[in-house]
Scaffold this motif. Sequence first.
Motif, mmCIF file in Angstrom:
data_model
loop_
_atom_site.group_PDB
_atom_site.id
_atom_site.type_symbol
_atom_site.label_atom_id
_atom_site.label_comp_id
_atom_site.label_asym_id
_atom_site.label_seq_id
_atom_site.Cartn_x
_atom_site.Cartn_y
_atom_site.Cartn_z
ATOM 1 N N TYR A 204 0.809 -1.219 0.000
ATOM 2 C CA TYR A 204 0.000 0.000 0.000
ATOM 3 C C TYR A 204 0.845 1.274 0.000
ATOM 4 O O TYR A 204 0.298 2.378 -0.054
ATOM 5 C CB TYR A 204 -0.934 0.030 1.220
ATOM 6 N N HIS A 205 2.152 1.154 0.072
ATOM 7 C CA HIS A 205 3.020 2.328 0.162
ATOM 8 C C HIS A 205 2.841 3.255 -1.039
ATOM 9 O O HIS A 205 2.746 4.479 -0.883
ATOM 10 C CB HIS A 205 4.486 1.901 0.290
ATOM 11 N N LEU A 206 2.804 2.703 -2.228
ATOM 12 C CA LEU A 206 2.653 3.526 -3.431
ATOM 13 C C LEU A 206 1.333 4.283 -3.409
ATOM 14 O O LEU A 206 1.277 5.449 -3.808
ATOM 15 C CB LEU A 206 2.743 2.650 -4.680
ATOM 16 N N LEU A 207 0.284 3.642 -2.911
ATOM 17 C CA LEU A 207 -1.032 4.280 -2.848
ATOM 18 C C LEU A 207 -0.987 5.511 -1.958
ATOM 19 O O LEU A 207 -1.525 6.574 -2.314
ATOM 20 C CB LEU A 207 -2.063 3.282 -2.323
ATOM 21 N N PHE A 208 -0.338 5.408 -0.810
ATOM 22 C CA PHE A 208 -0.231 6.552 0.098
ATOM 23 C C PHE A 208 0.634 7.655 -0.502
ATOM 24 O O PHE A 208 0.376 8.842 -0.296
ATOM 25 C CB PHE A 208 0.345 6.110 1.452
ATOM 26 N N LYS A 209 1.646 7.271 -1.258
ATOM 27 C CA LYS A 209 2.550 8.258 -1.843
ATOM 28 C C LYS A 209 1.907 9.024 -3.001
ATOM 29 O O LYS A 209 2.430 10.059 -3.415
ATOM 30 C CB LYS A 209 3.838 7.580 -2.319
ATOM 31 N N LEU A 210 0.778 8.542 -3.511
ATOM 32 C CA LEU A 210 0.068 9.262 -4.564
ATOM 33 C C LEU A 210 -0.566 10.542 -4.043
ATOM 34 O O LEU A 210 -0.877 11.447 -4.819
ATOM 35 C CB LEU A 210 -1.019 8.363 -5.179
ATOM 36 N N ASN A 211 -0.749 10.615 -2.736
ATOM 37 C CA ASN A 211 -1.242 11.840 -2.108
ATOM 38 C C ASN A 211 -0.146 12.898 -2.211
ATOM 39 O O ASN A 211 0.927 12.746 -1.633
ATOM 40 C CB ASN A 211 -1.585 11.549 -0.642
ATOM 41 N N PRO A 212 -0.389 14.006 -2.931
ATOM 42 C CA PRO A 212 0.691 14.991 -3.124
ATOM 43 C C PRO A 212 1.195 15.618 -1.834
ATOM 44 O O PRO A 212 2.345 16.053 -1.771
ATOM 45 C CB PRO A 212 0.063 16.042 -4.057
ATOM 46 N N PHE A 213 0.345 15.655 -0.801
ATOM 47 C CA PHE A 213 0.817 16.250 0.448
ATOM 48 C C PHE A 213 1.838 15.358 1.153
ATOM 49 O O PHE A 213 2.604 15.845 1.984
ATOM 50 C CB PHE A 213 -0.339 16.564 1.405
#
Length: 266
Positions: A204-213
């Motif tokens: 799930y790391h990539l999914l969280f990193k899609l958040n620009p903040f």
Amino acid sequence: MQFVSNLRESSFRRKLIVDLSKNDFNKKFKGSYLGALWAFVNPVITILLYWFVFEIGFRSGSTPEGYPFVVWLICGMVPWFFFAEAFASATLSFSEYSFLVKKVVFNISILPLVKIFSAFFIHLFFICFLIVVLLCYGVTPTIAWLQLFYYVFCTFALLVGTTFITASIMPFFKDIAQVVSVIVQIGFWLTPIVWSLDIAPLKYHLLFKLNPFYYIAEGYRDAFLYNTWFWSKPFETLYFWIICFVLFTVGVAMYKKLKPHFADVL
């Protein structure tokens, strides 16, 4: 002569934005006994609350990198306070300043910037607060701290594009203010601000990193704690600026399309 005229206009516009931002900041707390102190009391209480719950209650004494939890927490909370406050208030800028929107000669495109700069005044205080806390915990200043200017600029870039979209929609769809409030709440918990990405499953790391903040929150920690330069993360940096460019392009297009109808609905 045209170049000089443009410089004067730009200078006048910058001064106008700063003056309106100061006025907006003072207006928020006009009539209250503590005045502008409320702008700083609530965030400090929030930080203390999360520190108590996570460090005292859950016994999260330190981060995997060995830094005290409160130091790590504040590095993520400080930029979030700025973003959340500016996002919510700038969304209402055209509606709140409807009397200026109806003036043909006034350049209303600066109104979201006025709200962002108003929130930035509070952010400056918390940057100083953050630095004091870091020094008290024995964190030694390094040249990497200069990246603060870069990440502040990143926050402005993300805010400008985002708020041009929401502020342009607001006069026609009043519920957007509530939508933004929900987005802010969800965004806070989906961004590793009070929790570390290390506790999430790797898939799930990539999914969280899609958040620009995420880029900004981690950027503050990279600058103040990890001494990591932003160019050492080329793909995350490129992704962030692509997102900002897309948001800005969409925001400007929506503003230009909807601006002629603002006066009719406000």
